[in-house]
Design a protein around this motif. Structure first.
Motif, mmCIF file in Angstrom:
data_model
loop_
_atom_site.group_PDB
_atom_site.id
_atom_site.type_symbol
_atom_site.label_atom_id
_atom_site.label_comp_id
_atom_site.label_asym_id
_atom_site.label_seq_id
_atom_site.Cartn_x
_atom_site.Cartn_y
_atom_site.Cartn_z
ATOM 1 N N LEU A 61 0.837 -1.200 0.000
ATOM 2 C CA LEU A 61 0.000 0.000 0.000
ATOM 3 C C LEU A 61 0.874 1.252 0.000
ATOM 4 N N ASP A 62 1.895 1.236 0.835
ATOM 5 C CA ASP A 62 2.840 2.363 0.860
ATOM 6 C C ASP A 62 3.540 2.517 -0.483
ATOM 7 N N SER A 66 3.521 5.663 -3.226
ATOM 8 C CA SER A 66 4.742 6.307 -3.734
ATOM 9 C C SER A 66 4.809 6.245 -5.256
ATOM 10 N N LEU A 67 4.399 5.121 -5.820
ATOM 11 C CA LEU A 67 4.402 4.976 -7.277
ATOM 12 C C LEU A 67 3.432 5.955 -7.929
ATOM 13 N N ARG A 68 2.261 6.081 -7.351
ATOM 14 C CA ARG A 68 1.272 6.997 -7.903
ATOM 15 C C ARG A 68 1.808 8.431 -7.944
ATOM 16 N N ILE A 69 2.400 8.855 -6.857
ATOM 17 C CA ILE A 69 2.953 10.211 -6.787
ATOM 18 C C ILE A 69 4.106 10.386 -7.770
ATOM 19 N N ARG A 70 4.965 9.377 -7.864
ATOM 20 C CA ARG A 70 6.109 9.489 -8.778
ATOM 21 C C ARG A 70 5.650 9.554 -10.232
ATOM 22 N N PHE A 71 4.657 8.767 -10.584
ATOM 23 C CA PHE A 71 4.128 8.821 -11.944
ATOM 24 C C PHE A 71 3.621 10.229 -12.272
ATOM 25 N N LEU A 72 2.936 10.834 -11.328
ATOM 26 C CA LEU A 72 2.410 12.185 -11.557
ATOM 27 C C LEU A 72 3.544 13.195 -11.711
ATOM 28 N N GLU A 73 4.601 13.022 -10.939
ATOM 29 C CA GLU A 73 5.766 13.906 -11.084
ATOM 30 C C GLU A 73 6.381 13.764 -12.468
#
Length: 203
Positions: A61-62, A66-73
């Motif tokens: 879950l963590d 983190s992956l979701r945020i990095r993809f958006l970046e």
């Protein structure tokens, strides 16, 4: 661009503007895949039937967050790398520095989609774990996460290759192409396995 609404982002994507483009779309697919992974986990945690996977799922879950945020970046990073590349294309062909500047920009422009592909391969891997250990009520969502991860990897690969095809340093280009093909093969195989399993379980 990561702070745009869905309506604003898709409108920008549809516009006659260079960014966002395929790279941004690839990263968005990856973010959606990771978000669905989080959703599956959130609906699984706390259920006695899956208690043995609690610790592993909590860690995933963590990671999905983190992956979701990095993809958006990476949506923004991909867009930022295109601007200097577009300027480099406009350098007069008789400029002795044109080739060197263009080569540098092509290398920089390939970085974001290459990372997107790597992360997409990981989200595909996570979707496989969730297909096995997540709530059966969420099996279709795990399948959707796999499909989006595959799409992200495929789109990212195209955005790497559109840069490597113009590189003068063919050794670098060949190495990048080999790496992206390896990543894509892994991501696709993982995602296809999940989709087949989900399809069979759904009848």
């Amino acid at each position: 661009m990561k702070n745009l609404t869905a309506e604003e982002f898709t409108a920008a994507l549809a516009a006659k503007e260079p960014v966002p483009g395929g790279g941004g779309a690839a990263a968005l697919c990856g973010a959606l895949s990771a978000a669905l992974g989080s959703m599956v986990i959130n609906y699984t945690l706390g259920k006695k039937k899956y208690a043995e996977y609690e610790a592993e799922l909590s860690a995933l879950l963590d990671e999905c967050g983190s992956l979701r945020i990095r993809f958006l970046e990476l949506i923004d990073e991909d867009a930022e790398a295109f601007e200097p590349l577009s300027r480099a294309y406009g350098i007069p062909k008789d400029d002795p520095e044109r080739e060197e500047k263009l080569e540098l920009c092509l290398n920089n422009a390939a970085r974001a989609p290459l990372e997107m592909a790597r992360l997409a391969a990981r989200t595909a891997e996570i979707s496989a774990l969730l297909c096995e250990k997540g709530s059966t009520l969420m099996i279709s969502d795990a399948g959707c996460a796999a499909a989006l991860a595959k799409a992200a990897a495929e789109c990212a690969a195209l955005n790497v290759k559109v840069n490597t095809r113009l590189m003068k340093n063919r050794e670098t280009a060949v190495a990048l192409n080999a790496e992206i093909e390896s990543i894509l093969e892994k991501a696709s195989a993982e995602a296809e396995s999940v989709l087949l399993s989900v399809s069979e379980r759904l009848g």
